[in-house]
Design a protein around this motif. Structure first.
Motif, PDB file in Angstrom:
ATOM      1  N   ARG A  62      36.397  68.859  25.128  1.00 35.84           N
ATOM      2  CA  ARG A  62      35.838  69.962  24.084  1.00 35.84           C
ATOM      3  C   ARG A  62      36.687  69.703  23.093  1.00 35.84           C
ATOM      4  N   ARG A  63      38.024  69.945  23.043  1.00 33.63           N
ATOM      5  CA  ARG A  63      38.864  69.737  21.905  1.00 33.63           C
ATOM      6  C   ARG A  63      38.862  68.315  21.414  1.00 33.63           C
ATOM      7  N   LYS A  64      38.107  67.302  21.797  1.00 32.73           N
ATOM      8  CA  LYS A  64      38.148  65.919  21.357  1.00 32.73           C
ATOM      9  C   LYS A  64      39.299  65.179  21.577  1.00 32.73           C
ATOM     10  N   LEU A  65      40.240  65.560  22.610  1.00 26.44           N
ATOM     11  CA  LEU A  65      41.433  64.881  22.817  1.00 26.44           C
ATOM     12  C   LEU A  65      41.169  63.504  23.728  1.00 26.44           C
ATOM     13  N   VAL A  66      40.283  63.664  24.700  1.00 29.60           N
ATOM     14  CA  VAL A  66      39.960  62.495  25.654  1.00 29.60           C
ATOM     15  C   VAL A  66      38.463  62.118  25.436  1.00 29.60           C
ATOM     16  N   ARG A  67      38.445  61.134  26.258  1.00 31.69           N
ATOM     17  CA  ARG A  67      36.835  60.544  26.529  1.00 31.69           C
ATOM     18  C   ARG A  67      36.832  60.211  27.922  1.00 31.69           C
ATOM     19  N   GLY A  68      35.772  60.391  28.412  1.00 32.88           N
ATOM     20  CA  GLY A  68      35.295  59.805  29.846  1.00 32.88           C
ATOM     21  C   GLY A  68      34.737  58.787  29.805  1.00 32.88           C
ATOM     22  N   GLU A  69      34.903  57.817  30.774  1.00 32.04           N
ATOM     23  CA  GLU A  69      34.205  56.451  30.919  1.00 32.04           C
ATOM     24  C   GLU A  69      33.576  56.116  32.249  1.00 32.04           C
ATOM     25  N   THR A  70      32.395  56.276  32.603  1.00 29.88           N
ATOM     26  CA  THR A  70      32.158  56.334  33.888  1.00 29.88           C
ATOM     27  C   THR A  70      32.641  54.900  34.640  1.00 29.88           C
ATOM     28  N   GLY A  71      33.005  55.365  35.733  1.00 29.72           N
ATOM     29  CA  GLY A  71      33.721  54.369  36.712  1.00 29.72           C
ATOM     30  C   GLY A  71      34.756  53.980  36.374  1.00 29.72           C
ATOM     31  N   ARG A  72      35.551  54.368  35.084  1.00 28.14           N
ATOM     32  CA  ARG A  72      36.755  53.961  34.828  1.00 28.14           C
ATOM     33  C   ARG A  72      37.840  54.954  34.762  1.00 28.14           C
ATOM     34  N   GLY A  73      37.404  56.272  34.356  1.00 31.65           N
ATOM     35  CA  GLY A  73      38.594  57.273  34.101  1.00 31.65           C
ATOM     36  C   GLY A  73      38.393  57.643  32.872  1.00 31.65           C
ATOM     37  N   THR A  74      39.587  58.648  32.598  1.00 32.52           N
ATOM     38  CA  THR A  74      39.599  59.282  31.461  1.00 32.52           C
ATOM     39  C   THR A  74      40.672  58.887  30.691  1.00 32.52           C
ATOM     40  N   TYR A  75      40.509  58.834  29.208  1.00 28.86           N
ATOM     41  CA  TYR A  75      41.462  57.996  28.362  1.00 28.86           C
ATOM     42  C   TYR A  75      41.828  58.996  27.092  1.00 28.86           C
ATOM     43  N   ILE A  76      42.853  58.905  26.642  1.00 37.04           N
ATOM     44  CA  ILE A  76      43.083  59.494  25.297  1.00 37.04           C
ATOM     45  C   ILE A  76      42.237  59.020  24.129  1.00 37.04           C
ATOM     46  N   ALA A  77      41.678  60.176  23.441  1.00 34.73           N
ATOM     47  CA  ALA A  77      40.733  59.275  22.546  1.00 34.73           C
ATOM     48  C   ALA A  77      41.244  58.864  21.036  1.00 34.73           C
ATOM     49  N   LYS A  78      40.155  58.270  20.607  1.00 33.93           N
ATOM     50  CA  LYS A  78      40.802  57.496  19.292  1.00 33.93           C
ATOM     51  C   LYS A  78      40.782  58.917  18.410  1.00 33.93           C
ATOM     52  N   THR A  79      40.254  60.004  18.285  1.00 29.10           N
ATOM     53  CA  THR A  79      40.258  60.910  17.393  1.00 29.10           C
ATOM     54  C   THR A  79      41.237  61.996  17.884  1.00 29.10           C
ATOM     55  N   SER A  80      42.305  61.703  18.770  1.00 26.95           N
ATOM     56  CA  SER A  80      43.245  62.627  19.221  1.00 26.95           C
ATOM     57  C   SER A  80      44.127  63.172  18.640  1.00 26.95           C
ATOM     58  N   SER A  81      44.617  62.758  17.267  1.00 29.52           N
ATOM     59  CA  SER A  81      45.326  63.405  16.423  1.00 29.52           C
ATOM     60  C   SER A  81      44.823  64.812  16.292  1.00 29.52           C
ATOM     61  N   THR A  82      45.882  65.736  15.880  1.00 29.58           N
ATOM     62  CA  THR A  82      45.530  66.899  15.753  1.00 29.58           C
ATOM     63  C   THR A  82      44.696  67.265  14.630  1.00 29.58           C
ATOM     64  N   HIS A  83      43.414  68.109  14.845  1.00 27.38           N
ATOM     65  CA  HIS A  83      42.651  68.415  13.481  1.00 27.38           C
ATOM     66  C   HIS A  83      42.659  69.906  13.478  1.00 27.38           C
ATOM     67  N   SER A  84      42.222  70.435  12.066  1.00 29.90           N
ATOM     68  CA  SER A  84      42.013  71.677  12.129  1.00 29.90           C
ATOM     69  C   SER A  84      41.029  72.348  13.182  1.00 29.90           C
ATOM     70  N   PRO A  85      41.318  73.385  13.783  1.00 30.48           N
ATOM     71  CA  PRO A  85      40.210  74.003  14.808  1.00 30.48           C
ATOM     72  C   PRO A  85      38.971  74.177  14.229  1.00 30.48           C
ATOM     73  N   LEU A  86      38.804  74.501  12.856  1.00 28.96           N
ATOM     74  CA  LEU A  86      37.551  74.651  12.463  1.00 28.96           C
ATOM     75  C   LEU A  86      36.507  73.625  12.440  1.00 28.96           C
ATOM     76  N   ASN A  87      36.985  72.484  13.110  1.00 24.22           N
ATOM     77  CA  ASN A  87      36.221  71.512  13.067  1.00 24.22           C
ATOM     78  C   ASN A  87      35.804  71.313  14.515  1.00 24.22           C
ATOM     79  N   LEU A  88      36.174  72.026  15.385  1.00 25.69           N
ATOM     80  CA  LEU A  88      36.250  72.143  16.851  1.00 25.69           C
ATOM     81  C   LEU A  88      35.146  72.996  17.286  1.00 25.69           C
TER      82      LEU A  88
END
Length: 470
Positions: A62-88
């Motif tokens: 929900r915080r856009k820190l990770v992405r889940g890939e079916t059958g592969r696992g959970t990874y740190i997302a491309k957009t995982s740098s800290t952003h203003s909470p107002l966009n979340l």
């Protein structure tokens, strides 16, 4: 494989795990593409239930820190740098949404732009505003900027050292670019304006959080001069970022004694001060600025955006004389110049009295809303005042602020918990920042704080949150 320290997890553990993950991304321990451990494995390692890890990973997504890939696992997302909470925090679909999160400065009360555009259209020199100009602003606009800083900030501003920017946020970025080098450490408040937590790392600057002084009620005061002194002995700190008036998010305005104690440490260690003061015009009783205390090592950033002109993106920055060229170059490299047309409109409002008139109208509304908030919640929990655009509310432990934020969103109310502002991975703070300056209608504001109270009370009684029906 990543694993947070089990002895540092707090309740509720799923939120604590998500926050630990966010911190390790901020500090570079985790980077884009890193794989997180399988949920069952992490649950075993931490001694928690699988459901706890599932909720933690869902919150991280929900915080856009990770992405889940079916059958592969959970990874740190491309957009995982800290952003203003107002966009979340998207508005809840299908219901009336109330915004107590964003701090938009009562834009509905700004001066009439149409009237000013008609006035400008009749000026024979208006076409000169549609040309390139100096990156630092025209001499006339810089002179008005210095007047604005002197009149509404009580700062000893000189036109020759005042430059025009595209708002305060732009001023912060060019100040950090012009004054520091990659790898430099910058001291900040432990609770701080969220974009700082993304801007500093993006520029290769290190964040050194400094604890605040606290009073008997647990209300946070100024950055601790003793803590800053201690940090300077342990880190090669080059600068300090301060919001001396109506600190964001705690609302604290530094006393003269607090300013002088900090100034002594800053001078002793030869630090550069970035003095960010977007809320100072609202404060009737002005204290001395750091520009006055430390004129050769202070960059003062001011803006009329919150008072009357957010959409025109105009700000002013007062810089030490020996780095003026570096600042002008930073402005030129980032955007060439602030729009002369926008700056001219703001200049006319400053000199024509519209700024002062608008400021008084907004002060009156803030006073009314602050008293409405005090009537709804115990005064001892509130940190703020009649001239503050937001309030900082301390919550008891059983009413976890992050859970209140989520429960309020289900009721259609957006509000920010302390998590969005913390520059440290773990904190004893349990608080909400409540904006008084975004909802236009008073009746809607009263509805919003009533729904917020319901959300807080619900957490105290452990009831299940019920979404509003629109």
């Amino acid at each position: 494989m990543w694993k947070p320290a089990p002895n540092k997890l707090t309740s509720p553990k799923y939120l604590s795990i998500a926050t630990a993950l966010e911190h390790d991304i901020q500090t570079g321990r985790l980077v884009e593409g890193d794989r997180l451990p399988p949920q069952r494995e992490l649950a075993y390692q931490l001694g928690v239930t699988l459901g706890t890890i599932t909720r933690a990973y869902a919150e991280a997504e929900r915080r856009k820190l990770v992405r889940g890939e079916t059958g592969r696992g959970t990874y740190i997302a491309k957009t995982s740098s800290t952003h203003s909470p107002l966009n979340l925090m998207p508005n809840t679909e299908g219901i009336q949404s109330y915004d107590l999160a964003r701090n938009l400065g009562m834009a509905h009360l700004n001066p009439d732009l149409g009237s000013m555009l008609r006035e400008l259209s009749e000026d024979p020199l208006v076409n000169s505003l549609n040309e390139y100009g100096p990156s630092e602003g025209t001499p006339q606009h810089r002179e008005i900027g210095a007047h604005f800083l002197s009149e509404f900030y009580s700062a000893p501003a000189r036109p020759s050292q005042t430059l025009v920017t595209c708002g305060a946020q732009h001023g912060i970025q060019i100040a950090l670019q012009a004054m520091f080098n990659r790898g430099d450490a910058i001291a900040v408040d432990a609770m701080i304006y969220p974009p700082i937590l993304s801007v500093l790392p993006a520029l290769g600057l290190q964040i050194v959080p400094i604890d605040a002084e606290c009073d008997a009620n647990g209300h946070m005061g100024a950055m601790s001069a003793d803590a800053l002194e201690d940090a300077c002995s342990k880190h090669d700190i080059r600068g300090v970022f301060l919001i001396p008036n109506a600190q964001n998010p705690t609302t604290h305005t530094m006393t003269s004694k607090e300013r002088q104690r900090l100034a002594a440490v800053i001078e002793r260690h030869n630090l550069t001060v970035i003095e960010d003061d977007p809320y100072t015009p609202f404060i009737s009783q002005k204290q001395e600025s750091f520009l006055e205390l430390l004129p050769e090592s202070t960059v003062l950033i001011g803006s009329p955006s919150k008072v009357m002109s957010a959409g025109l993106r105009t700000g002013y920055i007062h810089v030490p004389n020996n780095v003026k060229t570096a600042f002008a170059n930073a402005i030129g490299e980032s955007t060439w110049m602030a729009s002369p047309l926008n700056v001219e409109i703001v200049s006319r409002w400053i000199m024509g009295g519209e700024l002062q008139a608008t400021l008084q109208i907004k002060r009156d509304l803030l006073k009314h809303r602050y008293h409405a908030l005090k009537a709804m919640f115990p005064a001892v929990t509130l940190q703020g005042g009649e001239e503050k655009l937001f309030t900082w509310m301390q919550l008891p432990e059983q009413q976890n602020a992050e859970l209140v934020e989520q429960a309020a969103l289900l009721r259609g109310v957006e509000v920010l918990s302390h998590r969005h502002f913390q520059a440290v991975p773990r904190t004893d703070t349990n608080a909400l920042r409540i904006s008084l300056s975004t909802i236009a209608q008073d009746t809607h504001f009263e509805d919003a704080i009533s729904l917020l109270k319901d959300s807080i009370d619900q957490l105290g009684s452990n009831q299940t949150p019920r979404p509003m029906v629109g």
